[in-house]
Design a protein around this motif. Structure first.
Motif, PDB file in Angstrom:
ATOM      1  N   ALA A 139       0.816  -1.221   0.000  1.00  0.00           N
ATOM      2  CA  ALA A 139       0.000   0.000   0.000  1.00  0.00           C
ATOM      3  C   ALA A 139       0.847   1.266   0.000  1.00  0.00           C
ATOM      4  O   ALA A 139       0.336   2.356  -0.266  1.00  0.00           O
ATOM      5  CB  ALA A 139      -0.938   0.006   1.209  1.00  0.00           C
ATOM      6  N   LYS A 140       2.133   1.141   0.314  1.00  0.00           N
ATOM      7  CA  LYS A 140       3.025   2.297   0.340  1.00  0.00           C
ATOM      8  C   LYS A 140       4.056   2.202  -0.782  1.00  0.00           C
ATOM      9  O   LYS A 140       4.351   1.116  -1.273  1.00  0.00           O
ATOM     10  CB  LYS A 140       3.761   2.385   1.683  1.00  0.00           C
ATOM     11  N   VAL A 141       4.623   3.356  -1.135  1.00  0.00           N
ATOM     12  CA  VAL A 141       5.676   3.437  -2.151  1.00  0.00           C
ATOM     13  C   VAL A 141       6.991   3.793  -1.468  1.00  0.00           C
ATOM     14  O   VAL A 141       7.054   4.749  -0.684  1.00  0.00           O
ATOM     15  CB  VAL A 141       5.342   4.491  -3.222  1.00  0.00           C
ATOM     16  N   MET A 142       8.021   3.025  -1.745  1.00  0.00           N
ATOM     17  CA  MET A 142       9.349   3.341  -1.198  1.00  0.00           C
ATOM     18  C   MET A 142       9.940   4.546  -1.925  1.00  0.00           C
ATOM     19  O   MET A 142      10.036   4.541  -3.148  1.00  0.00           O
ATOM     20  CB  MET A 142      10.307   2.157  -1.384  1.00  0.00           C
ATOM     21  N   GLY A 143      10.311   5.565  -1.163  1.00  0.00           N
ATOM     22  CA  GLY A 143      11.066   6.673  -1.741  1.00  0.00           C
ATOM     23  C   GLY A 143      10.288   7.908  -2.116  1.00  0.00           C
ATOM     24  O   GLY A 143      10.893   8.902  -2.526  1.00  0.00           O
ATOM     25  N   THR A 144       8.961   7.917  -1.974  1.00  0.00           N
ATOM     26  CA  THR A 144       8.200   9.109  -2.382  1.00  0.00           C
ATOM     27  C   THR A 144       8.421  10.273  -1.423  1.00  0.00           C
ATOM     28  O   THR A 144       8.588  11.416  -1.859  1.00  0.00           O
ATOM     29  CB  THR A 144       6.697   8.794  -2.477  1.00  0.00           C
ATOM     30  N   TYR A 145       8.422  10.016  -0.115  1.00  0.00           N
ATOM     31  CA  TYR A 145       8.589  11.119   0.834  1.00  0.00           C
ATOM     32  C   TYR A 145       9.920  11.817   0.618  1.00  0.00           C
ATOM     33  O   TYR A 145       9.995  13.055   0.630  1.00  0.00           O
ATOM     34  CB  TYR A 145       8.487  10.617   2.275  1.00  0.00           C
ATOM     35  N   ASN A 146      10.973  11.048   0.423  1.00  0.00           N
ATOM     36  CA  ASN A 146      12.305  11.628   0.249  1.00  0.00           C
ATOM     37  C   ASN A 146      12.614  12.020  -1.192  1.00  0.00           C
ATOM     38  O   ASN A 146      13.751  12.384  -1.510  1.00  0.00           O
ATOM     39  CB  ASN A 146      13.372  10.637   0.741  1.00  0.00           C
ATOM     40  N   LYS A 147      11.596  11.912  -2.056  1.00  0.00           N
ATOM     41  CA  LYS A 147      11.706  12.347  -3.450  1.00  0.00           C
ATOM     42  C   LYS A 147      12.876  11.672  -4.173  1.00  0.00           C
ATOM     43  O   LYS A 147      13.665  12.320  -4.863  1.00  0.00           O
ATOM     44  CB  LYS A 147      11.831  13.872  -3.542  1.00  0.00           C
ATOM     45  N   THR A 159      15.675  16.673  10.272  1.00  0.00           N
ATOM     46  CA  THR A 159      16.257  16.911   8.948  1.00  0.00           C
ATOM     47  C   THR A 159      15.281  16.687   7.798  1.00  0.00           C
ATOM     48  O   THR A 159      15.509  17.174   6.687  1.00  0.00           O
ATOM     49  CB  THR A 159      17.472  15.988   8.715  1.00  0.00           C
ATOM     50  N   GLY A 160      14.208  15.920   8.044  1.00  0.00           N
ATOM     51  CA  GLY A 160      13.286  15.584   6.965  1.00  0.00           C
ATOM     52  C   GLY A 160      13.849  14.534   6.026  1.00  0.00           C
ATOM     53  O   GLY A 160      13.310  14.312   4.939  1.00  0.00           O
ATOM     54  N   LYS A 161      14.929  13.866   6.448  1.00  0.00           N
ATOM     55  CA  LYS A 161      15.551  12.829   5.619  1.00  0.00           C
ATOM     56  C   LYS A 161      15.521  11.498   6.359  1.00  0.00           C
ATOM     57  O   LYS A 161      14.977  11.400   7.451  1.00  0.00           O
ATOM     58  CB  LYS A 161      16.990  13.230   5.276  1.00  0.00           C
ATOM     59  N   GLY A 162      16.152  10.477   5.767  1.00  0.00           N
ATOM     60  CA  GLY A 162      16.225   9.196   6.454  1.00  0.00           C
ATOM     61  C   GLY A 162      15.926   8.026   5.549  1.00  0.00           C
ATOM     62  O   GLY A 162      15.681   8.186   4.344  1.00  0.00           O
ATOM     63  N   PRO A 163      15.925   6.824   6.097  1.00  0.00           N
ATOM     64  CA  PRO A 163      15.673   5.622   5.289  1.00  0.00           C
ATOM     65  C   PRO A 163      14.256   5.602   4.726  1.00  0.00           C
ATOM     66  O   PRO A 163      13.316   6.078   5.355  1.00  0.00           O
ATOM     67  CB  PRO A 163      15.898   4.481   6.274  1.00  0.00           C
ATOM     68  N   ASP A 164      14.139   5.026   3.541  1.00  0.00           N
ATOM     69  CA  ASP A 164      12.829   4.910   2.891  1.00  0.00           C
ATOM     70  C   ASP A 164      12.061   3.687   3.392  1.00  0.00           C
ATOM     71  O   ASP A 164      10.843   3.652   3.301  1.00  0.00           O
ATOM     72  CB  ASP A 164      13.008   4.813   1.377  1.00  0.00           C
ATOM     73  N   PHE A 165      12.793   2.695   3.878  1.00  0.00           N
ATOM     74  CA  PHE A 165      12.145   1.509   4.441  1.00  0.00           C
ATOM     75  C   PHE A 165      13.014   0.934   5.541  1.00  0.00           C
ATOM     76  O   PHE A 165      14.228   1.182   5.599  1.00  0.00           O
ATOM     77  CB  PHE A 165      11.845   0.455   3.365  1.00  0.00           C
TER      78      PHE A 165
END
Length: 514
Positions: A127-135, A317-323
């Protein structure tokens, strides 16, 4: 009188006499065979076949560990597309501690006309996409909620790896390489998650250090690599590096891993490319920038202080691992000392619940795809995992069983009788990748079909909608059954979900042949 005239029983007596002389006067290692010559060998023979004797003749259907006969039978039957039902009601002790109950709805979910699950009863993506939040440049939505966990070529045989990769291509799942590097047997078109372990196999320089240039070249040359996983630790032996015995190292493995032949290959217990949370965060972002792929981490869970630090840094930071792949301390396919396998790191349900709460308290769960790994390859256990916050599950031993593993528990000896976990060419020849890949795919499809049916019975369209109140678990004699939220003291965050059709139409959906 010639030798051919001597009776057979005389030869037997001579042989036994030689064995007795050896036992008493020559060998010094074994007290039993010294004190009881000839007969003492029977004891060692019976001990050597003890696991098989118990497995087939002594233990009952629900008694064995790590997977009992009923569980193995369900996997085998599902993989072969045989009848995997059971008759005359369950023979499981439904009042036992940790038994799972799924609360069904009065009215099950009813798919409407042209619903994806009416067209394909096994369609069940993440149901989720890896990497969308961190663009990230190349986001990835796994096309299957069940996938193959990290198992290296070298630990597993070439034909087993080929079977698994061809199987994930058929079923639309992904295949985690394990820390042993990307081999030709990962390259049959299935989606791949490339794991970076502490040994940096396949992407290491001559000194064994991480080579960013080799990683970039690997990703560019292999478009089926959809994400990168950094392994911090694994369930069987967190804080201890892996071991590939010298007996398993062929020229091919040497070339893939960039290691010498004739020596045990030891993975260090920790990474040389980073040593603390800020350096890990920088390493994640650097890899994501140069590859464009989602980057995650894998770990078994114990102390939480550094996880708290990671979550705080992600928040600021608004960053980090995608999964994040959470491995259970129940162990896995790799060899490990009993002191580690039995006692170091938490079992999956305890480790995952502790970790999930760290990110839940900070409102970070929506940006992370949570992957569970730890004997979750059964629909009811998967329902519990999703209710607790998992978005996908990875399976290792269950996948091995679907391609022929018989739970002989000799993975570390290079003598696997089914050819799955050995480099012995003769033993591998028993594996037909064309047949076994279909069985892996069928196991995954059967799993997803039954998982969807359980989800619909609970009144939901997708298992991401499971809540902790939907699952009861037996706790103790006083509180025989309580919901997961009362047991683990939190409520899972809601996962954004619109419809299964939207998942099917997603441009980042994996499972497409390259």
């Amino acid at each position: 009188m010639g030798l051919s005239d001597i009776s057979w029983w005389v030869w037997v007596i001579l042989f036994l006499l030689i064995v007795a002389i050896r036992d008493i006067f020559i060998q010094k290692k074994h007290t039993i065979s010294h004190n009881f010559p000839i007969i003492g060998h029977i004891r060692y023979l019976l001990e050597s076949i003890g696991p098989e004797m118990r497995q087939y003749f002594v233990a009952n259907n629900r008694e064995e560990l790590p997977f009992n006969r009923i569980e193995r039978g369900w996997i085998y039957a599902s993989a072969k597309k045989e009848n995997n039902y059971e008759g005359f009601g369950t023979d499981r002790d439904i009042y036992a501690i940790q038994h799972i109950f799924i609360n069904n709805a009065m009215f099950p979910f009813k798919p409407k006309e042209n619903h994806p699950n009416l067209i394909d009863k096994t369609f069940l993506p993440c149901a989720k996409v890896m990497g969308t939040y961190n663009k990230r440049k190349k986001p990835f939505r796994p096309a299957s909620v069940i996938n193959i966990s990290a198992m290296s070529f070298g630990s597993l045989s070439a034909k087993a790896m080929e079977s698994l990769n061809k199987g994930v291509k058929i079923s639309g799942a992904y295949h985690n390489t394990g820390e042993g590097g990307l081999s030709p047997y990962h390259s049959y078109g299935g989606d791949v998650i490339f794991q970076i372990g502490t040994g940096y196999f396949g992407i290491r320089d001559d000194q064994g250090n991480f080579s960013k240039e080799k990683l970039i070249a690997l990703v560019e040359a292999n478009p089926f690599v959809k994400a990168i996983e950094i392994k911090l630790s694994q369930g069987a032996k967190p804080g201890k590096g892996g071991v590939l015995p010298a007996a398993k190292i062929t020229q091919e493995i040497s070339d893939i891993r960039h290691v010498p032949i004739g020596k045990d290959v030891l993975s260090p217990p920790s990474h040389s490319a980073f040593s603390d949370i800020p350096e890990l965060m920088a390493f994640i972002e650097d890899i994501a920038d140069v590859t464009g792929l989602p980057v995650g981490i894998k770990a078994a869970i114990g102390k939480l202080d550094q996880w708290e630090q990671l979550a705080d840094m992600m928040l600021s930071t608004g960053k980090g691992p995608d999964f994040i792949s959470v491995d259970g301390g129940e162990g896995g396919t790799g060899a490990a000392p009993p002191s580690f396998a039995d006692h170091v790191s938490l079992p999956w349900v305890y480790g995952f619940s502790d970790l999930y709460k760290v990110f839940l308290r900070r409102g970070l769960t929506d940006r992370i795809v949570f992957i569970g790994s730890g004997r979750l390859g059964f629909p009811a256990k998967a329902a519990m995992a999703f209710a607790m916050g998992a978005d996908c599950i990875n399976v290792a031993r269950e996948a091995m069983m679907s391609v022929g593993c018989i739970q002989a528990q000799v993975c570390h000896t290079n003598r696997c009788p089914s050819g799955v976990a050995t480099q012995n060419k003769w033993l591998q020849n028993g594996i037909d990748p064309t047949l076994k890949s279909e069985r892996l795919a069928q196991y995954f499809k059967t799993f997803r079909k039954e998982f969807i049916e359980i989800t619909h019975a609970a009144g939901y369209e997708h298992p991401c909608q499971f809540k902790m109140t939907d699952i009861d678990v037996n706790v103790d004699d006083k509180n025989l059954s309580t919901e997961l939220d009362k047991t683990y003291k939190y409520n899972k965050a809601l996962v954004e979900f619109t419809s299964m059709q939207d998942l099917k139409d997603c441009p980042h959906l994996g499972g497409k042949a390259i």
